[in-house]
Design a protein around this motif. Structure first.
Motif, mmCIF file in Angstrom:
data_model
loop_
_atom_site.group_PDB
_atom_site.id
_atom_site.type_symbol
_atom_site.label_atom_id
_atom_site.label_comp_id
_atom_site.label_asym_id
_atom_site.label_seq_id
_atom_site.Cartn_x
_atom_site.Cartn_y
_atom_site.Cartn_z
ATOM 1 N N VAL A 120 0.847 -1.196 0.000
ATOM 2 C CA VAL A 120 0.000 0.000 0.000
ATOM 3 C C VAL A 120 0.878 1.241 0.000
ATOM 4 N N MET A 121 0.711 2.082 -1.028
ATOM 5 C CA MET A 121 1.475 3.319 -1.147
ATOM 6 C C MET A 121 0.758 4.383 -0.313
ATOM 7 N N ASP A 122 1.208 4.544 0.909
ATOM 8 C CA ASP A 122 0.534 5.399 1.880
ATOM 9 C C ASP A 122 1.149 6.793 1.866
ATOM 10 N N ASN A 123 0.452 7.750 1.212
ATOM 11 C CA ASN A 123 0.933 9.135 1.206
ATOM 12 C C ASN A 123 0.086 10.050 2.081
ATOM 13 N N ARG A 124 -0.881 9.444 2.788
ATOM 14 C CA ARG A 124 -1.711 10.150 3.762
ATOM 15 C C ARG A 124 -2.510 11.295 3.141
ATOM 16 N N ILE A 125 -2.922 11.069 1.885
ATOM 17 C CA ILE A 125 -3.743 12.065 1.196
ATOM 18 C C ILE A 125 -4.333 11.418 -0.059
ATOM 19 N N TYR A 126 -5.425 11.972 -0.546
ATOM 20 C CA TYR A 126 -5.930 11.572 -1.864
ATOM 21 C C TYR A 126 -5.212 12.422 -2.906
ATOM 22 N N GLY A 127 -4.294 11.810 -3.640
ATOM 23 C CA GLY A 127 -3.513 12.556 -4.610
ATOM 24 C C GLY A 127 -4.194 12.719 -5.957
ATOM 25 N N LEU A 128 -4.793 11.641 -6.462
ATOM 26 C CA LEU A 128 -5.366 11.681 -7.811
ATOM 27 C C LEU A 128 -6.519 12.675 -7.906
ATOM 28 N N THR A 129 -7.283 12.814 -6.831
ATOM 29 C CA THR A 129 -8.423 13.739 -6.836
ATOM 30 C C THR A 129 -8.071 15.099 -6.249
ATOM 31 N N LYS A 130 -6.793 15.379 -6.178
ATOM 32 C CA LYS A 130 -6.279 16.725 -5.921
ATOM 33 C C LYS A 130 -6.288 17.176 -4.469
ATOM 34 N N GLY A 131 -5.983 16.247 -3.550
ATOM 35 C CA GLY A 131 -5.585 16.674 -2.230
ATOM 36 C C GLY A 131 -6.599 16.720 -1.119
ATOM 37 N N THR A 143 -6.929 20.583 4.544
ATOM 38 C CA THR A 143 -7.058 20.490 3.092
ATOM 39 C C THR A 143 -8.208 21.398 2.662
ATOM 40 N N SER A 144 -8.429 21.476 1.346
ATOM 41 C CA SER A 144 -9.505 22.338 0.848
ATOM 42 C C SER A 144 -10.874 21.856 1.302
ATOM 43 N N THR A 145 -11.020 20.575 1.531
ATOM 44 C CA THR A 145 -12.319 20.037 1.957
ATOM 45 C C THR A 145 -12.395 19.814 3.457
ATOM 46 N N THR A 146 -11.251 19.856 4.126
ATOM 47 C CA THR A 146 -11.223 19.767 5.597
ATOM 48 C C THR A 146 -10.334 20.895 6.127
ATOM 49 N N PRO A 147 -10.808 22.143 6.049
ATOM 50 C CA PRO A 147 -9.958 23.289 6.425
ATOM 51 C C PRO A 147 -9.528 23.285 7.884
ATOM 52 N N GLU A 148 -10.252 22.552 8.735
ATOM 53 C CA GLU A 148 -9.855 22.438 10.137
ATOM 54 C C GLU A 148 -9.333 21.041 10.455
ATOM 55 N N GLY A 149 -9.035 20.296 9.423
ATOM 56 C CA GLY A 149 -8.574 18.919 9.599
ATOM 57 C C GLY A 149 -9.741 17.955 9.628
ATOM 58 N N PRO A 150 -9.491 16.657 9.443
ATOM 59 C CA PRO A 150 -10.578 15.668 9.452
ATOM 60 C C PRO A 150 -11.302 15.571 10.794
ATOM 61 N N GLN A 151 -10.612 15.974 11.870
ATOM 62 C CA GLN A 151 -11.204 15.945 13.209
ATOM 63 C C GLN A 151 -11.579 14.526 13.647
ATOM 64 N N SER A 200 4.987 6.606 1.076
ATOM 65 C CA SER A 200 5.256 7.003 -0.300
ATOM 66 C C SER A 200 4.823 8.464 -0.478
ATOM 67 N N PRO A 201 5.659 9.421 -0.107
ATOM 68 C CA PRO A 201 5.245 10.828 -0.027
ATOM 69 C C PRO A 201 4.666 11.404 -1.323
ATOM 70 N N CYS A 202 3.623 12.208 -1.144
ATOM 71 C CA CYS A 202 3.025 12.979 -2.237
ATOM 72 C C CYS A 202 3.643 14.374 -2.203
ATOM 73 N N VAL A 203 4.446 14.696 -3.217
ATOM 74 C CA VAL A 203 5.173 15.965 -3.214
ATOM 75 C C VAL A 203 4.305 17.129 -3.685
ATOM 76 N N THR A 204 3.128 16.826 -4.226
ATOM 77 C CA THR A 204 2.267 17.877 -4.772
ATOM 78 C C THR A 204 1.253 18.396 -3.767
ATOM 79 N N PHE A 205 0.628 17.487 -2.986
ATOM 80 C CA PHE A 205 -0.479 17.891 -2.137
ATOM 81 C C PHE A 205 -0.253 17.712 -0.634
ATOM 82 N N ASN A 206 0.827 17.048 -0.253
ATOM 83 C CA ASN A 206 1.078 16.839 1.180
ATOM 84 C C ASN A 206 2.431 17.428 1.554
ATOM 85 N N ASP A 207 2.391 18.582 2.223
ATOM 86 C CA ASP A 207 3.637 19.242 2.627
ATOM 87 C C ASP A 207 3.971 19.000 4.095
#
Length: 287
Positions: A120-131, A143-151, A200-207
């Motif tokens: 499992v390539m775990d990057n702790r984000i949905y990369g294909l659907t843009k973060g 994230t854009s859909t969880t501005p205060e975090g998933p909580q 497996s870090p996502c360099v585009t959406f997970n900083d």
């Protein structure tokens, strides 16, 4: 099995379209090296993937492959292995594919213990659907859909695997090339379901969960006195949220695969229509 297999034998002529620097490059390269080092050749290898950035892996590898639907790679991979036990079967997915929509299949694949590997390539984000936040995202990950975090607390896939009766549980880091390949090779050679969660870090959406973060925080169990055959020690490491571990966390050396337990040794691709009832009964029992 061939002793003359090279890593490059598993490379297809398709160029990956992953973002430059994506951890999936290292994850895939490690899988190919592990397959070559185990003596498996492409003609005897079957890659099964789901949906997400990770789902493209079968296109970029020279082997038999299926790019399935979201969260369903494991039942397909199990079906392939039981239909032809002589194949080396590897399922690949992401944290969204495997631990969200595919979570139910994951638990049952673990407890069935079919002889295959799951990376499992775990990057702790949905990369294909843009973060968007994924099941393994931190509770405060914005994230854009969880501005205060998933909580809500992240899923612990290692704990899920252990609770479901996992017989091989490991974690690796995509850019730690030699170590990653060694761990995946052990999962492939394990007699049963070999599970490897790969950072497996996502360099585009997970900083947040970056290469530098893992380099600074990963603890390699090979450098400690951890005994992977000790269930209680494995449980302690898996439930330790203060550290990130790399290595084989738990391995049941007495593991008996589903195929061995139920005597599944016939290549069903050679069974003609009107097959004996006992062969078909095994398939019906599994599903």
């Amino acid at each position: 099995m061939s002793s003359n297999v090279r890593f490059t034998d598993f490379k297809s002529d398709k160029q990956p379209t992953w973002c430059p620097g994506c951890g999936d490059f290292g994850t895939m390269n490690g899988i190919m090296k592990a397959l070559a080092n185990s003596g498996t050749d492409p003609d005897n290898t079957f890659m099964v993937a789901g949906i997400g950035c990770s789902g493209k892996i079968g296109t970029y590898m020279h082997s038999y492959a299926i790019h399935g639907v979201h969260g369903r790679s494991l039942p397909v991979a199990a079906g392939v292995k039981l239909a032809n036990p002589d194949l080396t079967v590897v399922a690949a997915g992401g944290d969204g594919d495997g631990y969200s929509i595919g979570a139910g299949h994951f638990i049952h694949a673990v407890r069935r213990n079919v002889d295959m590997a799951y990376t499992v390539m775990d990057n702790r984000i949905y990369g294909l659907t843009k973060g968007q936040a994924s099941p393994t995202s931190r509770e405060d990950f914005e994230t854009s859909t969880t501005p205060e975090g998933p909580q809500q607390p992240p899923v612990n896939p290692l704990a899920l695997s252990l609770a479901a009766g996992g017989t091989f549980i490991a974690q690796s880091f995509a850019t730690d090339h030699k170590r990653h390949a060694e761990i995946v090779q052990e999962a492939i050679e394990h007699d049963g379901f070999g599970f490897v969660n790969v950072f497996s870090p996502c360099v585009t959406f997970n900083d947040v969960d970056t290469y530098d973060y893992f380099r600074d925080n990963l603890v390699d169990l090979a450098d400690t006195d951890h005994d992977p055959t000790d269930y209680d020690a494995a449980k302690e490491k898996i439930l330790d949220s203060s550290k990130e571990y790399e290595g084989i966390i738990y391995k049941d050396e007495s593991s008996v695969s589903y195929e061995e337990k139920f005597g599944v040794d016939q290549d069903m691709s050679d069974i003609p229509s009107g097959a004996p009832d006992d062969a078909m009964d095994l398939v019906r029992e599994f599903y």
